[in-house]
Design an enzyme around this catalytic site. Structure first.
Site, PDB file in Angstrom:
ATOM      1  N   HIS A 313      51.082 -19.996  11.921  1.00 32.08           N
ATOM      2  CA  HIS A 313      51.146 -19.742  13.360  1.00 32.08           C
ATOM      3  C   HIS A 313      51.386 -21.052  14.083  1.00 32.08           C
ATOM      4  O   HIS A 313      50.887 -22.090  13.647  1.00 32.08           O
ATOM      5  CB  HIS A 313      49.836 -19.115  13.862  1.00 32.08           C
ATOM      6  CG  HIS A 313      49.997 -18.445  15.175  1.00 32.08           C
ATOM      7  ND1 HIS A 313      49.892 -19.118  16.363  1.00 32.08           N
ATOM      8  CD2 HIS A 313      50.288 -17.166  15.478  1.00 32.08           C
ATOM      9  CE1 HIS A 313      50.109 -18.269  17.346  1.00 32.08           C
ATOM     10  NE2 HIS A 313      50.358 -17.080  16.849  1.00 32.08           N
ATOM     11  N   ASP A 371      49.557 -10.310  12.123  1.00 32.47           N
ATOM     12  CA  ASP A 371      50.620  -9.403  11.699  1.00 32.47           C
ATOM     13  C   ASP A 371      50.527  -9.007  10.237  1.00 32.47           C
ATOM     14  O   ASP A 371      51.017  -7.955   9.843  1.00 32.47           O
ATOM     15  CB  ASP A 371      51.989 -10.033  11.970  1.00 32.47           C
ATOM     16  CG  ASP A 371      52.274 -10.055  13.445  1.00 32.47           C
ATOM     17  OD1 ASP A 371      51.849  -9.118  14.119  1.00 32.47           O
ATOM     18  OD2 ASP A 371      52.901 -11.006  13.923  1.00 32.47           O
TER      19      ASP A 371
HETATM   20  N1  CMC Z   1      55.525 -19.571   4.562  1.00 30.46           N
HETATM   21  C1  CMC Z   1      55.770 -20.758   3.929  1.00 30.46           C
HETATM   22  N2  CMC Z   1      55.731 -21.945   4.538  1.00 30.46           N
HETATM   23  C2  CMC Z   1      55.421 -21.962   5.841  1.00 30.46           C
HETATM   24  C3  CMC Z   1      55.133 -20.778   6.555  1.00 30.46           C
HETATM   25  C4  CMC Z   1      55.194 -19.559   5.869  1.00 30.46           C
HETATM   26  N3  CMC Z   1      54.932 -18.407   6.503  1.00 30.46           N
HETATM   27  N4  CMC Z   1      54.858 -21.089   7.843  1.00 30.46           N
HETATM   28  C5  CMC Z   1      54.959 -22.428   7.931  1.00 30.46           C
HETATM   29  N5  CMC Z   1      55.294 -22.963   6.712  1.00 30.46           N
HETATM   30  C6  CMC Z   1      55.428 -24.389   6.379  1.00 30.46           C
HETATM   31  C7  CMC Z   1      56.690 -24.985   6.995  1.00 30.46           C
HETATM   32  O1  CMC Z   1      57.778 -24.884   6.106  1.00 30.46           O
HETATM   33  C8  CMC Z   1      56.250 -26.409   7.210  1.00 30.46           C
HETATM   34  O2  CMC Z   1      56.245 -27.067   5.969  1.00 30.46           O
HETATM   35  P1  CMC Z   1      56.581 -28.646   5.867  1.00 30.46           P
HETATM   36  O3  CMC Z   1      55.533 -29.339   6.687  1.00 30.46           O
HETATM   37  O4  CMC Z   1      56.533 -28.965   4.408  1.00 30.46           O
HETATM   38  O5  CMC Z   1      57.966 -28.807   6.450  1.00 30.46           O
HETATM   39  C9  CMC Z   1      54.772 -26.297   7.626  1.00 30.46           C
HETATM   40  O6  CMC Z   1      54.325 -25.067   7.018  1.00 30.46           O
HETATM   41  C10 CMC Z   1      54.555 -26.228   9.132  1.00 30.46           C
HETATM   42  O7  CMC Z   1      55.227 -25.092   9.651  1.00 30.46           O
HETATM   43  P2  CMC Z   1      56.198 -25.049  10.932  1.00 30.46           P
HETATM   44  O8  CMC Z   1      57.389 -24.225  10.583  1.00 30.46           O
HETATM   45  O9  CMC Z   1      56.410 -26.439  11.433  1.00 30.46           O
HETATM   46  O10 CMC Z   1      55.297 -24.295  11.955  1.00 30.46           O
HETATM   47  P3  CMC Z   1      55.805 -23.601  13.280  1.00 30.46           P
HETATM   48  O11 CMC Z   1      54.690 -23.728  14.241  1.00 30.46           O
HETATM   49  O12 CMC Z   1      57.125 -24.134  13.721  1.00 30.46           O
HETATM   50  O13 CMC Z   1      56.039 -22.083  12.823  1.00 30.46           O
HETATM   51  C11 CMC Z   1      55.724 -19.781  12.473  1.00 30.46           C
HETATM   52  C12 CMC Z   1      55.138 -21.083  13.050  1.00 30.46           C
HETATM   53  C13 CMC Z   1      54.826 -18.627  12.870  1.00 30.46           C
HETATM   54  C14 CMC Z   1      57.128 -19.527  13.054  1.00 30.46           C
HETATM   55  C15 CMC Z   1      55.806 -19.911  10.938  1.00 30.46           C
HETATM   56  O14 CMC Z   1      54.515 -20.152  10.411  1.00 30.46           O
HETATM   57  C16 CMC Z   1      56.417 -18.668  10.287  1.00 30.46           C
HETATM   58  O15 CMC Z   1      57.641 -18.552  10.244  1.00 30.46           O
HETATM   59  N6  CMC Z   1      55.574 -17.731   9.784  1.00 30.46           N
HETATM   60  C17 CMC Z   1      56.064 -16.499   9.210  1.00 30.46           C
HETATM   61  C18 CMC Z   1      56.421 -15.546  10.320  1.00 30.46           C
HETATM   62  C19 CMC Z   1      55.180 -14.962  10.979  1.00 30.46           C
HETATM   63  O16 CMC Z   1      54.285 -14.477  10.322  1.00 30.46           O
HETATM   64  N7  CMC Z   1      55.201 -14.964  12.333  1.00 30.46           N
HETATM   65  C20 CMC Z   1      54.154 -14.331  13.111  1.00 30.46           C
HETATM   66  C21 CMC Z   1      53.429 -15.270  13.991  1.00 30.46           C
HETATM   67  S1  CMC Z   1      51.968 -14.482  14.641  1.00 30.46           S
HETATM   68  C22 CMC Z   1      52.533 -13.296  15.730  1.00 30.46           C
HETATM   69  C23 CMC Z   1      52.993 -13.829  17.040  1.00 30.46           C
HETATM   70  O17 CMC Z   1      52.213 -14.517  17.717  1.00 30.46           O
HETATM   71  O18 CMC Z   1      54.141 -13.514  17.394  1.00 30.46           O
END
Ligand code: CMC
Length: 436
Positions: A313, A371
């Site tokens: 998240h 989710d």
């Molecule tokens: N699976 C694998 N790796 C992940 C995931 C995941 N679900 N989420 C984050 N990471 C990794 C990411 O690759 C990064 O790794 P590194 O530091 O080695 O580059 C690290 O964790 C930090 O993640 P980020 O992408 O910088 O975090 P963000 O804040 O930009 O993304 C997110 C948040 C929700 C988009 C992402 O965690 C994601 O895509 N999750 C899966 C989709 C999901 O479940 N979304 C629902 C969010 S809750 C409902 C809502 O509020 O809408």
């Protein structure tokens, strides 16, 4: 805005004069540096794609502490609201700022109940869609179309219009989601029933048919109500910011909420519950629990583009408090329906266990988000996967309206107009076509 609590000094390494910027403190949470005059003072913009360090507004509705895993609606912890209040009380709280007393609750619930039917003409509008259309495509259209059906409540600057539009949206969204579902499966629409609760009525409109009586299960009704409470608001997330940005142009509330629905659809936002379930189905098809290790390997591989959907998240770097509550509900629902040994749900539990212990997820503070469990609960209830995000939209509508209303009541609100760092070609002349 109140006077600055203190000042920050911004200095430059290129010899430009430093500038002082006001800093404000909220009631809780990080302080903010006010950069509104920065361009006038320095000729510079700030650069923050994705709003990683930008507060786009001031708000008194919802507060999240992502490190602590805390979520408050109007100051009340989500755990207390989810266990001691129902969705109608939560809506009232988000819209009006205080929990209702018994009389207020009765009046509010009655008001919402009296607006659950939609204009009969809506059916014909719905008929224009292919039966195979994605429910979020249909919902974006239906919610936008409300402004055509309820033209007498479209003046965003008229508080009475806004209040009627708010009640109409909260009341009619369950009806529209259920209609979109019935249309997709070719069943007759089921009209709302005034003797049922908000959640009970939704289940009834979804699963009843004219052929036999449908009895709403109290466990499933409570689960549905909890899904609605947990999804009702989440401060300045992508869809809420979309609603605010859209509404800042002065467009009508139905149009602004339709923009929120469209934004919510994306898999990184509301579409994650659908994506999480589809991920489980794919994993099951590939071999189930035996293949989890291989799947997790792909998730960790930066070149694979595979993510563990329902995990991680932007704000929570601790357990999402909504996920804990949803996990309880998940167990209750699986017990009620005798589904604990269902292979899909067993797979979800195994995946959750492994991910919670794996260093990749632990070190990155990637916990299951709401989710992950809400998808499982909805599937167990019988809601088709493609409808999950529409159910999220139904619940989030209250938050969107509360946030839109707050923005319009804020004397400092202006049309939202971000700036940019231009990296394209500077001015050049068009050559005659033969010379290009
Ligand atoms: N699976 C694998 N790796 C992940 C995931 C995941 N679900 N989420 C984050 N990471 C990794 C990411 O690759 C990064 O790794 P590194 O530091 O080695 O580059 C690290 O964790 C930090 O993640 P980020 O992408 O910088 O975090 P963000 O804040 O930009 O993304 C997110 C948040 C929700 C988009 C992402 O965690 C994601 O895509 N999750 C899966 C989709 C999901 O479940 N979304 C629902 C969010 S809750 C409902 C809502 O509020 O809408």
């Amino acid at each position: 805005m109140k006077p600055a609590d203190y000042k920050a000094t911004l200095s430059f390494s290129n010899g430009s004069a430093s500038v002082e910027l006001p800093v404000y403190q909220g009631t809780i949470g990080p302080d903010v540096i006010d950069i509104r005059k920065l361009y006038a003072q320095t000729g510079m913009f700030t650069y923050d794609p994705g709003f990683l360090s930008t507060a786009s507004c001031r708000s008194a509705i919802t507060y999240i502490d992502g490190d602590k895993g805390e979520l408050l609606y109007r100051g009340y912890p989500i755990e207390q609201l989810a266990t001691q209040c129902d969705f109608m009380e939560t809506c009232y709280l988000l819209l009006y700022g205080e929990l209702p007393n018994a009389k207020d609750k009765q009046n509010f619930t009655r008001l919402v109940t009296m607006h659950t039917m939609v204009n009969e003409q809506m059916q014909f509008f719905l008929r224009g869609f292919m039966r195979s259309a994605h429910p979020m495509a249909v919902m974006t259209g239906l919610v936008g179309a409300l402004s055509a059906f309820y033209h007498d409540s479209t003046d965003i600057n008229n508080p009475k219009h806004r209040e009627i539009a708010a009640i109409r949206l909260i009341a009619k969204l369950p009806t529209l989601v259920a209609m979109a579902y019935k249309y997709s499966v070719g069943q007759p629409y089921i009209y709302p029933r005034n003797d049922l609760s908000y959640a009970g009525n939704f289940l009834h409109m979804m699963f009843a048919t004219p052929c036999e009586e449908y009895k709403v299960s109290p466990v499933l009704e409570r689960a549905m109500d909890r899904i609605f409470i947990l999804h009702a608001d989440h401060e300045q997330n992508a869809s809420t910011s979309t609603v605010r940005l859209c509404g800042s142009s002065g467009t009508n509330p139905f149009a602004a909420i339709a923009a929120g629905v469209a934004c919510l659809w994306g898999p990184a936002h509301g579409g994650a519950n659908e994506a999480a379930l589809n991920m489980l189905y794919d994993l099951q098809k590939a071999g189930g629990v035996a293949k989890i290790g291989e799947f997790i390997k792909q998730v960790k591989d930066k070149n694979s583009n595979v993510k563990l959907m329902g995990f991680g998240h932007r704000v929570y770097k601790n357990y999402d408090p909504r996920a804990k509550l949803m996990q309880q509900t998940c167990n209750e629902v699986l017990d009620e329906l005798g589904l604990h040994n269902d292979p899909l749900f067993a797979l979800a539990k195994a995946l959750e266990k492994i991910a919670l212990e794996d260093d990749y997820f632990v070190s990155r503070k990637l916990y299951p988000n709401v989710d992950f469990y809400s998808g499982i609960v909805q599937r167990a209830i019988g809601i088709p996967v493609s409808l999950f995000t529409a159910v999220f939209a139904l619940a989030r509508t209250t938050g969107w309206i509360a946030q839109l209303d707050e923005m319009i009541g804020d004397a400092e609100y202006k049309i939202a107009r971000p700036r940019q760092l231009f990296v394209g070609t500077p001015q050049r002349d068009v050559k005659p076509i033969a010379q290009r």
